[in-house]
Design a protein around this motif. Structure first.
Motif, mmCIF file in Angstrom:
data_model
loop_
_atom_site.group_PDB
_atom_site.id
_atom_site.type_symbol
_atom_site.label_atom_id
_atom_site.label_comp_id
_atom_site.label_asym_id
_atom_site.label_seq_id
_atom_site.Cartn_x
_atom_site.Cartn_y
_atom_site.Cartn_z
ATOM 1 N N GLY B 84 0.782 -1.238 0.000
ATOM 2 C CA GLY B 84 0.000 0.000 0.000
ATOM 3 C C GLY B 84 0.811 1.284 0.000
ATOM 4 O O GLY B 84 0.301 2.359 0.312
ATOM 5 N N LEU B 85 2.092 1.161 -0.376
ATOM 6 C CA LEU B 85 2.948 2.342 -0.400
ATOM 7 C C LEU B 85 3.109 2.839 -1.832
ATOM 8 O O LEU B 85 3.173 2.048 -2.765
ATOM 9 C CB LEU B 85 4.319 1.937 0.164
ATOM 10 C CG LEU B 85 5.248 3.034 0.623
ATOM 11 C CD1 LEU B 85 4.641 3.773 1.827
ATOM 12 C CD2 LEU B 85 6.587 2.407 1.028
ATOM 13 N N TYR B 86 3.178 4.154 -2.005
ATOM 14 C CA TYR B 86 3.310 4.708 -3.348
ATOM 15 C C TYR B 86 4.269 5.884 -3.320
ATOM 16 O O TYR B 86 4.206 6.722 -2.418
ATOM 17 C CB TYR B 86 1.941 5.180 -3.849
ATOM 18 C CG TYR B 86 1.975 5.759 -5.249
ATOM 19 C CD1 TYR B 86 1.907 4.936 -6.366
ATOM 20 C CD2 TYR B 86 2.087 7.143 -5.454
ATOM 21 C CE1 TYR B 86 1.950 5.458 -7.647
ATOM 22 C CE2 TYR B 86 2.131 7.678 -6.729
ATOM 23 C CZ TYR B 86 2.057 6.830 -7.828
ATOM 24 O OH TYR B 86 2.097 7.347 -9.094
ATOM 25 N N LEU B 87 5.156 5.940 -4.314
ATOM 26 C CA LEU B 87 6.047 7.096 -4.443
ATOM 27 C C LEU B 87 5.767 7.801 -5.764
ATOM 28 O O LEU B 87 5.868 7.192 -6.828
ATOM 29 C CB LEU B 87 7.514 6.637 -4.395
ATOM 30 C CG LEU B 87 8.570 7.708 -4.730
ATOM 31 C CD1 LEU B 87 8.524 8.876 -3.737
ATOM 32 C CD2 LEU B 87 9.979 7.100 -4.749
ATOM 33 N N ALA B 88 5.392 9.092 -5.660
ATOM 34 C CA ALA B 88 5.304 9.914 -6.871
ATOM 35 C C ALA B 88 6.682 10.521 -7.078
ATOM 36 O O ALA B 88 7.178 11.274 -6.244
ATOM 37 C CB ALA B 88 4.248 10.999 -6.701
ATOM 38 N N PHE B 89 7.330 10.148 -8.186
ATOM 39 C CA PHE B 89 8.732 10.507 -8.411
ATOM 40 C C PHE B 89 8.901 11.973 -8.784
ATOM 41 O O PHE B 89 8.057 12.560 -9.453
ATOM 42 C CB PHE B 89 9.318 9.654 -9.540
ATOM 43 C CG PHE B 89 9.697 8.270 -9.132
ATOM 44 C CD1 PHE B 89 8.724 7.363 -8.724
ATOM 45 C CD2 PHE B 89 11.025 7.855 -9.154
ATOM 46 C CE1 PHE B 89 9.067 6.071 -8.354
ATOM 47 C CE2 PHE B 89 11.383 6.564 -8.792
ATOM 48 C CZ PHE B 89 10.409 5.673 -8.391
ATOM 49 N N GLN B 90 10.048 12.501 -8.368
ATOM 50 C CA GLN B 90 10.390 13.857 -8.796
ATOM 51 C C GLN B 90 10.726 13.856 -10.290
ATOM 52 O O GLN B 90 10.335 14.750 -11.015
ATOM 53 C CB GLN B 90 11.581 14.368 -7.985
ATOM 54 C CG GLN B 90 11.886 15.828 -8.266
ATOM 55 C CD GLN B 90 13.068 16.333 -7.443
ATOM 56 O OE1 GLN B 90 13.643 15.606 -6.640
ATOM 57 N NE2 GLN B 90 13.414 17.592 -7.650
ATOM 58 N N TYR B 91 11.438 12.817 -10.723
ATOM 59 C CA TYR B 91 11.784 12.689 -12.142
ATOM 60 C C TYR B 91 11.333 11.321 -12.657
ATOM 61 O O TYR B 91 12.132 10.390 -12.724
ATOM 62 C CB TYR B 91 13.302 12.831 -12.339
ATOM 63 C CG TYR B 91 13.867 14.123 -11.798
ATOM 64 C CD1 TYR B 91 13.580 15.334 -12.424
ATOM 65 C CD2 TYR B 91 14.676 14.130 -10.656
ATOM 66 C CE1 TYR B 91 14.093 16.528 -11.929
ATOM 67 C CE2 TYR B 91 15.195 15.320 -10.158
ATOM 68 C CZ TYR B 91 14.894 16.521 -10.796
ATOM 69 O OH TYR B 91 15.394 17.691 -10.310
ATOM 70 N N PRO B 92 10.071 11.197 -13.034
ATOM 71 C CA PRO B 92 9.599 9.891 -13.495
ATOM 72 C C PRO B 92 10.329 9.474 -14.777
ATOM 73 O O PRO B 92 10.575 10.305 -15.643
ATOM 74 C CB PRO B 92 8.109 10.129 -13.788
ATOM 75 C CG PRO B 92 7.762 11.407 -13.079
ATOM 76 C CD PRO B 92 9.019 12.227 -13.063
ATOM 77 N N VAL B 93 10.665 8.181 -14.863
ATOM 78 C CA VAL B 93 11.399 7.691 -16.038
ATOM 79 C C VAL B 93 10.449 7.448 -17.207
ATOM 80 O O VAL B 93 9.244 7.334 -17.028
ATOM 81 C CB VAL B 93 12.146 6.369 -15.735
ATOM 82 C CG1 VAL B 93 13.190 6.584 -14.667
ATOM 83 C CG2 VAL B 93 11.165 5.273 -15.328
ATOM 84 N N GLU B 94 11.024 7.355 -18.401
ATOM 85 C CA GLU B 94 10.238 6.984 -19.572
ATOM 86 C C GLU B 94 10.368 5.477 -19.794
ATOM 87 O O GLU B 94 11.449 4.928 -19.632
ATOM 88 C CB GLU B 94 10.768 7.709 -20.818
ATOM 89 C CG GLU B 94 10.641 9.209 -20.714
ATOM 90 C CD GLU B 94 11.017 9.929 -22.010
ATOM 91 O OE1 GLU B 94 11.216 9.251 -23.041
ATOM 92 O OE2 GLU B 94 11.113 11.165 -21.971
ATOM 93 N N VAL B 95 9.275 4.849 -20.148
ATOM 94 C CA VAL B 95 9.346 3.433 -20.529
ATOM 95 C C VAL B 95 8.757 3.303 -21.932
ATOM 96 O O VAL B 95 7.551 3.188 -22.107
ATOM 97 C CB VAL B 95 8.598 2.521 -19.535
ATOM 98 C CG1 VAL B 95 8.840 1.057 -19.881
ATOM 99 C CG2 VAL B 95 9.033 2.795 -18.105
ATOM 100 N N PRO B 96 9.615 3.322 -22.954
ATOM 101 C CA PRO B 96 9.127 3.319 -24.337
ATOM 102 C C PRO B 96 8.323 2.062 -24.666
ATOM 103 O O PRO B 96 8.623 0.977 -24.158
ATOM 104 C CB PRO B 96 10.417 3.339 -25.164
ATOM 105 C CG PRO B 96 11.471 3.855 -24.250
ATOM 106 C CD PRO B 96 11.081 3.417 -22.886
ATOM 107 N N GLY B 97 7.323 2.234 -25.482
ATOM 108 C CA GLY B 97 6.565 1.096 -25.997
ATOM 109 C C GLY B 97 5.555 0.505 -25.028
ATOM 110 O O GLY B 97 4.913 -0.484 -25.341
#
Lengths: 482, 253
Positions: B84-97
């Protein structure tokens, strides 16, 4: 091998010498009944080639063709470039195994390795299909569907048969085109295939006919079709349009370790042909295939080539753009895991003016797997305004994984535009961590990244193949977390 | 003491093999409350966020992280997420495709038993509701995860995921950075929509302005790898006016 068939009466062919001069009388026909099983001697010899032709009751010209091809193979010897083939010993190999409808080539279900069976189960492949893939049976639940489609195709004049039947039922059409795209002189493995070919598909789509439902070799599937030396001949008459699909994402098990197919495609004027194949041979197989299309005026050829299994694969779908305005496209996927070498790529030859081509290759190397992109773009003098674009991307999943790119570009025409782009990337720890914080286990996160990497190609696949491909990647990634 | 809280106790951590960044962090976020974590650059706020989420780049050298009575220190990041833990990232990564829709469906199903996967209709309803909450166009769900997204769109995606995954506790790591006023409002609106008795959040920010939109129940101030001050929401205002120097001096850091 012999103990696999202990419950089968083997109809081993009598000494070929005794057959010489004898009429090919009906006295031997009983040996060809379905419950019998024929296997050639081990190794590639003239006698084996003769046996094959005899067993198939072929016309004289085919026997001569086979023997000529055999001589060419003898003279040529194996290629001196590319992956290591030193473990491939022809003396251990049966070059012709005539399967039994019920029995297939592999013997009994119990002989299929546990891991192959497990994968079938995980993929949810129906049991009948599992058995066929494993070469131990050929009964299909899809038979009904096939017969309905077959009636429709016949109405359109479409010919879609296994190659042996094609030769028997359409001898003239067959002879006119056979080995015109890939003659036995072309390369060593094409010569070997020409000498011992068996099975494959024969497809002819008449002028102006568009076939909506893909022609799937799956429908024709019997043990011979997933055989070792299939020979496929596809002819698109002017203005025709169709999609031919071969192979399956589920691993095809064969107890024999050498597969060498030849695929010839003729795209006549204004036709549009697509050939898609996903191959997943068991990890003992040397998969050495020659596939080539001759593309005429304003016709278009598309290859989708997926290579997942095998020990060594050498496969470079080739497109000869010989008519003005012809177009060729190759989408290629290679997945090399531990101990595998996928040497795949594409060749595009621009011979005529205003021809265009595009190649997109995606390879993944995992564990000690090695993938190579080997590609050739050739623009002949006079092929004015030819355009070609090649993009190859490699993804490395482990420290020991390896990838190489061998792009050959030969341009003899000033007006040509040729582009080549290559990228190599590693699995990114930050991406994995990010996906894990969303609840995905590490292997699931890795599988998702791999799927995303392949997406530009996978989305061109028919849905059911794309779904299976995704499941397969998940399986490959399982247990990959150290 | 209630178990329904995220509790950080004397937490010490560093980049693997590096200098200690967290030097004994103490912090409690009860479920149902939204807390702000403020502090100057380099005080360890983002490190704390990543250590709570389980980033393998960091190693914990002391203390504990307790999620509703259970230590999560030994858990992998995905296990923490499923708890039940969630982190909203400061710099979310890209995941192509990988499309947002496919990705979120996988993430949701990862929280459910095999054979109990979420129905397609139910999933899309949930996703569309979240998209609407963020004033986004429906077509966003078919786009690949952060591929070609602007900074603001990435932040919005982090909140979209939060709304769909419905964690019990969320850490928002500088979700306001790089946002213009309109985007800030939209993102805040999303976080406020998640608020309720079953949701606790730690909102990390430099600036008071986010806290005008997401009004915190408590404010913690971090300096030099420790939480040096706790207070009511007015503390944020005071910090904004007086600057961090004031707090440094006040705590002698």
């Amino acid at each position: 091998m012999s103990d696999l068939h202990s419950d089968t009466t083997q109809a081993v062919h009598p000494d070929a010498a005794k057959l010489e001069g004898m009429e090919h009388t009906k006295q031997y026909e009983f040996k060809l009944k379905e419950e019998y099983f024929f296997k050639s001697d081990r190794g590639l010899t003239k006698r084996v080639v003769e046996q094959i032709s005899y067993m198939k009751n072929e016309p004289e010209w085919m026997l001569k063709f086979r023997l000529r091809a055999f001589e060419i193979a003898e003279k040529k010897g194996r290629p001196k470039w590319g992956p290591d083939l030193s473990d491939l010993n022809f003396d251990d190999i049966f070059f012709y195994v005539r399967p039994n409808e019920k029995q297939g080539t592999a013997g009994s279900w119990d002989d299929i390795p546990e891991d192959v069976r497990k994968t079938y189960q995980r993929l949810g492949v129906p049991e009948a299909e599992q058995r066929a893939l494993a070469g131990v049976g050929a009964q299909f639940e899809s038979e009904m569907v096939y017969h309905k489609l077959k009636a429709e195709w016949e109405k359109l004049g479409v010919i879609f048969l296994d190659t042996d039947t094609g030769l028997k039922e359409h001898p003239e059409l067959f002879k006119e085109h056979f080995a015109t795209v890939i003659p036995p002189e072309d390369n060593y493995f094409a010569a070997v295939n020409s000498a011992v070919w068996s099975g494959g598909s024969f497809v002819y789509v008449p002028e102006g006919v568009h076939v909506e439902v893909p022609l799937q070799a799956y429908f024709l599937l019997n043990a011979e079709n997933i055989g070792q030396f299939e020979r496929t001949l596809i002819i698109g008459a002017p203005g025709s349009k169709f999609h031919y699909i071969e192979g399956c994402t589920a691993p095809a098990y064969t107890s024999n370790s050498f597969h060498s197919g030849v695929i010839e495609i003729i795209c006549q004027e204004r036709s549009s042909v697509r050939y898609s194949t996903i191959q997943n041979w068991s990890h003992n197989v040397y998969n050495l295939v020659t596939q080539r299309a001759m593309v005429h005026e304003r016709a278009s050829m598309g290859w989708l080539d997926g290579n997942l299994g095998s020990k060594v694969t050498m496969k470079y779908p080739s497109t000869y753009l010989v008519g003005e305005g012809a177009h060729g496209e190759v989408l290629s996927i290679a997945f090399a895991t531990d101990g595998q070498h996928q040497d795949a790529g594409a060749k595009v030859i621009h011979v005529a003016p205003n021809t265009t081509s595009s190649v997109v290759s995606k390879s993944i190397s995992k564990g000690t797997g090695r993938s190579s992109y080997r590609g050739l773009v050739q623009v002949h003098e006079g092929a004015t305004n030819a355009r070609s674009n090649v993009e190859c991307d490699a993804l490395l999943l482990d420290e020991n994984a390896r990838t190489d790119t061998f792009p050959y570009i030969e341009i003899n025409e000033k007006t040509a535009h040729v582009g080549h782009e290559a990228t190599v990337s590693k699995l990114d720890d930050e991406q994995i961590f990010y996906l894990m914080t969303r609840g995905l286990a590490e292997d699931a996160a890795m599988a998702l990244i791999v799927r995303g990497f392949l997406d530009p190609v996978a989305k061109e696949l028919p849905l059911e193949y794309a779904v299976e491909l995704n499941r397969l990647i998940e399986l490959e990634m399982e247990g990959s977390v150290g | 003491m209630s178990d329904k809280q995220l509790e950080i106790r004397g937490l010490r951590a560093r980049i693997v093999g590096g200098e200690e960044i967290l030097k004994g962090v103490d912090l409690v976020v009860p479920r149902g409350e939204v807390h702000a974590l403020m502090g100057p650059n380099g005080s360890g706020k983002s490190t704390l966020a990543k250590v709570i989420a389980g980033d393998p780049q960091y190693e914990v050298t002391g203390g504990d992280i307790i999620l509703e009575g259970q230590s999560i220190l030994e858990m992998e990041p995905d296990e923490r997420a499923r708890e039940g833990l969630y982190l909203a990232f400061q710099y979310p990564v890209e995941v192509p495709g990988v499309s947002i829709a496919n990705f979120l469906r996988l993430a949701l199903n990862a929280r459910r038993e095999e054979g109990d996967e979420i129905g397609v209709m139910e999933f899309y309803k949930k996703l569309q509701r979240a998209v609407k909450e963020l004033n986004w166009d429906d077509s966003i769900i078919e786009r690949n995860l952060h591929e070609g997204f602007s900074g603001g769109e990435k932040k919005r995606s982090e909140i979209l995921q939060l709304l769909v995954l419905e964690p019990r506790y969320a850490i928002l790591d500088e979700t306001d950075s790089g946002l213009d006023v309109d985007a800030l409002k939209v993102v805040s609106q999303g976080v406020n929509a998640a608020r309720g008795p079953n949701f606790g959040a730690l909102v990390i920010t430099h600036y008071q302005r986010l806290l005008n939109h997401i009004v915190p129940d408590r404010v913690h101030v971090m300096v030099g790898g420790r939480v040096v001050r706790d207070g009511p929401k007015e503390l944020a205002m005071e910090l904004d006016q007086k600057g961090y120097e004031w707090i440094r001096e006040a705590v002698g850091a």
